[in-house]
Design a protein around this motif. Structure first.
Motif, short mmCIF file in Angstrom:
data_model
loop_
_atom_site.label_atom_id
_atom_site.label_comp_id
_atom_site.label_asym_id
_atom_site.label_seq_id
_atom_site.Cartn_x
_atom_site.Cartn_y
_atom_site.Cartn_z
N ASN B 207 0.84 -1.20 0.00
CA ASN B 207 0.00 0.00 0.00
C ASN B 207 0.87 1.25 0.00
OD1 ASN B 207 -1.86 2.06 0.49
ND2 ASN B 207 -3.26 0.61 1.46
N PHE B 208 0.53 2.16 -0.87
CA PHE B 208 1.38 3.33 -1.10
C PHE B 208 0.64 4.61 -0.75
CE2 PHE B 208 2.37 6.21 -4.86
CZ PHE B 208 3.35 6.91 -4.19
N ILE B 209 -0.63 4.69 -1.20
CA ILE B 209 -1.34 5.96 -1.05
C ILE B 209 -1.76 6.20 0.42
CG2 ILE B 209 -3.62 5.02 -1.71
CD1 ILE B 209 -2.34 8.30 -3.07
N LEU B 212 1.16 7.34 2.45
CA LEU B 212 1.59 8.63 1.89
C LEU B 212 0.76 9.75 2.50
CD1 LEU B 212 3.42 9.97 -0.32
CD2 LEU B 212 1.45 9.86 -1.83
N THR B 224 7.34 1.91 1.01
CA THR B 224 6.77 2.40 -0.25
C THR B 224 6.84 3.93 -0.34
OG1 THR B 224 4.59 2.27 0.78
CG2 THR B 224 5.20 0.48 -0.69
N LEU B 227 10.36 4.92 -0.87
CA LEU B 227 10.76 4.71 -2.26
C LEU B 227 10.32 5.88 -3.14
CD1 LEU B 227 12.13 2.63 -4.15
CD2 LEU B 227 9.86 1.79 -4.69
N PHE B 228 9.15 6.43 -2.83
CA PHE B 228 8.64 7.60 -3.56
C PHE B 228 9.62 8.78 -3.39
CE2 PHE B 228 5.08 10.91 -3.98
CZ PHE B 228 5.02 10.80 -5.36
N GLN B 231 12.78 8.02 -5.30
CA GLN B 231 12.56 8.21 -6.73
C GLN B 231 12.88 9.67 -7.10
OE1 GLN B 231 8.47 8.10 -8.08
NE2 GLN B 231 9.03 7.21 -10.06
N HIS B 232 12.40 10.60 -6.27
CA HIS B 232 12.67 12.01 -6.55
C HIS B 232 14.14 12.34 -6.39
CE1 HIS B 232 8.23 12.49 -5.54
NE2 HIS B 232 8.37 12.79 -6.82
N GLU B 235 16.47 9.19 -9.09
CA GLU B 235 16.27 8.85 -10.49
C GLU B 235 17.13 9.73 -11.39
OE1 GLU B 235 12.19 8.01 -12.49
OE2 GLU B 235 13.03 9.79 -13.44
N LEU B 242 18.47 3.13 -6.38
CA LEU B 242 17.01 3.11 -6.44
C LEU B 242 16.52 1.71 -6.80
CD1 LEU B 242 14.44 4.86 -6.34
CD2 LEU B 242 14.82 5.45 -8.73
N CYS B 246 14.06 -0.96 -4.82
CA CYS B 246 12.91 -1.63 -5.44
C CYS B 246 12.97 -3.12 -5.19
CB CYS B 246 12.91 -1.42 -6.96
SG CYS B 246 12.20 0.12 -7.49
N ILE B 249 12.11 -4.20 -1.71
CA ILE B 249 10.68 -4.10 -1.42
C ILE B 249 9.88 -5.19 -2.15
CG2 ILE B 249 8.64 -2.60 -1.64
CD1 ILE B 249 10.54 -0.22 -1.30
#
Lengths: 304, 275
Positions: B207-209, B212, B224, B227-228, B231-232, B235, B242, B246, B249
C-alpha cells in the motif's frame, strides 16, 4: 437459531440466562469487525459528507452549504480530470479485458507450463504501485529506456513520457500490466464453470470450434464479463497510485485524473472542504458501481 | 486432429514468452541494482560484471532500514488485526441467525467493493485531530479495517464448508459456543486464516497511497513512501541504488506469492466472485 442450544437441555433460570447470552452471542462475535469498519470506513465517509459542506476561511472552518459542489462543477480542472479518467478507463478496460480474455482461453486448455506461466503473469499483481511506477519510468527514460528506444522511433523519436498522450499511454500500459492476471483469473474461473458436456453436445450437433465459441462460450461467459468490467471500472475511478508514481499528473496537468486532483487539492493545498466534496462525488460513483457489481453477482452469476 | 500436434507446444512457448515479458521490468531492476555506482541506467540490459555493493550502500542510505521495519510493523499488525476481527464475524455470518444479519452482510460486501481512497481525506483530518498522524496505531487500525471485508468473505466461505457435526459434538461434550469456535472451528480453518493473513499482509506491504497521506514524519514512513522520496532524489543519477531499494521491497511479496500461491489465488477468487 443456534443448533447447539437446542441440544443442551438447560432448565429454569440457567435456560433463560443462556438464551439471553445466546441472543447477544452473534453481536459479540461481530463487534470487533463492526467497530473497525465503523471507525475507519463508515464514520469517515459520513464525516466527508459533512466536511464537503464546510470551508476554511481565515483559519476557521465555516459552513458553506453546497458552495464546494458549485465550485467543483464550475471548475475547468474538474471536467478535465473527469475526461481524463474516462479516457483512461476506456483504454484500460478494453485492453485489460482483451488481453485477459485471450490469456484465459489459453490457460483454459490446461497447458503443461500453465502453472509456471500463471505465476509469472501474477508477479506484477503482487508489486506495489510505487515499485511498478519506478520501473515503468525507467523503461521510458529519455535516452536509455528500453521501451522508449523500441517504441519511440514509431512516434518520431519524441520522449513519450514528456507528451500528454504518451504519458497517459504509459500509465495505461502499466496499469493493464498490473491488472491483467487478476482479471484473467476471474474470467478463467468463469470458463471453468462451463461443463464439458455442453461442448460435446455442440460438437455432436456439428458445430465448428468457432461456432462453439460464439454460441456456447461467449453467452455463458457474459455474466462473468459483466462482473469483471464493473470490477475494473471501480479500479478506474480510484486509480491514483500509478499516476502518482509515473507522471504525478504531468506533463503539466495532462494526466491529473480525478483521484489525483482530489489528492492534490486536499493534501497538497489543504483545501479539505473542496477535496471532501470531490471524494463525496467519487464515493457516489463508487457506490453506484458497487450496487451494479453486487446485482451482477447476485442475479446473473453462474456461481451463486 | 493429428495435424494439430504442434498446437500445444506452440501455445506453451507463446505463454512462456508472455510470462517472461510480464516479469521483464522486475528482471531489469535486478540487473540495474547490480551495476557499479554511477553506472545506473543503461541500454544494455545485463551488466558486464555484477556489483553487489548497492545493497550494502542502501543499508546506510537515508532511513531505509527503518522504513522497512515500519512496513513490517504496519503490514504485520494490520493483517493480524484483520484476522482477529474477521474470523469471529465471518463465523457469526456463516453459522448463526440473528436480527440484522442481512444488512450487516450487505454492508460488508459493499465495503469490499468500495476502495478506501475516498475516505482518506476525512481520515487524515480525524487522525490529525486525534494526534494519530504518523503513528503505528493509525496505520495498524486502518490496514486492519481495510482487510476486514475481504477477510470476512474468505473466512465465511471456509466456515460454510465445515460440517456442522463437529460443532454439535463439541457442544454435547459441554463446550460453550465460544470455546467450540476457538478450539474446534479456528484450528480447522487454518488454511482460510492463512489466505486472509497472507493476502492482507501483501496488500498492506504494498500500500502506497494510505501511508503517503497518513504519515508525515520521516521516521515513521513505510518503505513504499520512502521509495517515492528516493525516486525524486535518485532517479537519473543513482538508479542502481534506487533499483536495489525496489528489489528489497519486491522480494518479500514475490517470495510469499511464489511459495504460497494457492492461498492467494483461492482467497482472491473467493473475494471477487462469490457474491
Amino acid at each position: 437459531m443456534y443448533v447447539v442450544t437446542e441440544k443442551t437441555r438447560a432448565r429454569g433460570w440457567t435456560r433463560i440466562f443462556q438464551q439471553r447470552s445466546n441472543q447477544l452471542y452473534p453481536y459479540f462475535l461481530l463487534a470487533p469487525a463492526l467497530v473497525l469498519i465503523g471507525a475507519v470506513s463508515l464514520y469517515p465517509t459520513l464525516y466527508s459528507f459533512y466536511l464537503a459542506l464546510t470551508s476554511v476561511r481565515k483559519g476557521v472552518m465555516v459552513f458553506v452549504g453546497l458552495d464546494n459542489f458549485a465550485t467543483i462543477l464550475a471548475s475547468r480542472q474538474f471536467w478535465h480530470s473527469l475526461q481524463l479518467t474516462l479516457i483512461f478507463g476506456a483504454f484500460y478496460i478494453t485492453l485489460t479485458m482483451l488481453i485477459s480474455f485471450i490469456l484465459a482461453l489459453i490457460f483454459n486448455r490446461g497447458l503443461s507450463l500453465g502453472g509456471l506461466c500463471m505465476t509469472l503473469i501474477f508477479i506484477p499483481w503482487v508489486l506495489s504501485e510505487i515499485t511498478s511506477g519506478v520501473m515503468w519510468r525507467w523503461m521510458f527514460y529519455r535516452d536509455y529506456g528500453v521501451l522508449q528506444r523500441l517504441i519511440g522511433p514509431l512516434f518520431g523519436n519524441v520522449t513519450l513520457i514528456a507528451t500528454p498522450a504518451g504519458a497517459m499511454g504509459i500509465v495505461t500500459a502499466a496499469s493493464v500490466w498490473r491488472s491483467t492476471a487478476f482479471t484473467m483469473l476471474l474470467l478463467l474461473a468463469g470458463l471453468q464453470t462451463i461443463p464439458k458436456e455442453v461442448y460435446e453436445a455442440a460438437s455432436i450437433d456439428g458445430a465448428t470450434k468457432w461456432q462453439a465459441f460464439w454460441k456456447v462460450t461467449w453467452p455463458l461467459l457474459r455474466p462473468t464479463t459483466l462482473v469483471t468490467v464493473v470490477f475494473l471500472s471501480i479500479q478506474v475511478v480510484n486509480a491514483v497510485g500509478m499516476f502518482l508514481a509515473i507522471t504525478e499528473g504531468g506533463p503539466g496537468n495532462a494526466t491529473e485524473v480525478l483521484p489525483l486532483h482530489m489528492y492534490r487539492e486536499a493534501i497538497q493545498y489543504f483545501h479539505f472542504g473542496y477535496g471532501a466534496a470531490l471524494s463525496v462525488i467519487m464515493f457516489l460513483i463508487n457506490a453506484v458501481l458497487a450496487v451494479v457489481y453486487i446485482r451482477a453477482l447476485r442475479s446473473e452469476s453462474v456461481w451463486s | 486432429m493429428m495435424r494439430r500436434h504442434w498446437i500445444m507446444p506452440a501455445l506453451n512457448i507463446l505463454l512462456l514468452l508472455i510470462g517472461l515479458a510480464f516479469i521483464f521490468p522486475v528482471f531489469y531492476s535486478v540487473m540495474t541494482s547490480l551495476r557499479a555506482p554511477g553506472y545506473g541506467l543503461s541500454a544494455d540490459i545485463i551488466p558486464d560484471s555484477f556489483y553487489w555493493g548497492n545493497y550494502a550502500r542502501l543499508w546506510s542510505y537515508g532511513r531505509f532500514p527503518r522504513y522497512i521495519l515500519n512496513s513490517i510493523i504496519d503490514a504485520l499488525g494490520g493483517a493480524l488485526l484483520t484476522c482477529i476481527a474477521a474470523a469471529p464475524a465471518a463465523y457469526a455470518l456463516a453459522r448463526l441467525h440473528f436480527k440484522g444479519r442481512d444488512p450487516i452482510l450487505w454492508l460488508i460486501l459493499g465495503m469490499m467493493m468500495i476502495p478506501g481512497l475516498t475516505n482518506l481525506i476525512p481520515l487524515y483530518k480525524l487522525a490529525s485531530d486525534l494526534k494519530l498522524l504518523s503513528t503505528y496505531t493509525i496505520m495498524i487500525l486502518v490496514f486492519g479495517a481495510y482487510g476486514v471485508p475481504l477477510g470476512v468473505w474468505i473466512m465465511k466461505g471456509f466456515f460454510e464448508s465445515i460440517p456442522r457435526e463437529l460443532e454439535e459434538a463439541a457442544a454435547i461434550d459441554g463446550a460453550t459456543p465460544f470455546q467450540t469456535f476457538l478450539r474446534i472451528v479456528v484450528p480447522i480453518s487454518a488454511p482460510g486464516l492463512t489466505a486472509t493473513f497472507l493476502i492482507n499482509f501483501v496488500y498492506n506491504w504494498n500500500n502506497f497511497i494510505t501511508p503517503l497521506i497518513l504519515i508525515s514524519k520521516t521516521i515513521m514512513k513505510t518503505a513504499t513512501v520512502g521509495l517515492f522520496d528516493f525516486q525524486h532524489a535518485l532517479e537519473g543519477n543513482q538508479d542502481e541504488l534506487l533499483a536495489a531499494a525496489c528489489v528489497v521491497i519486491m522480494v518479500p511479496a514475490i517470495a510469499l506469492f511464489v511459495t504460497l500461491r494457492r492461498y492467494f489465488l483461492q482467497g482472491m477468487i473467493e473475494g471477487a466472485v462469490k457474491g
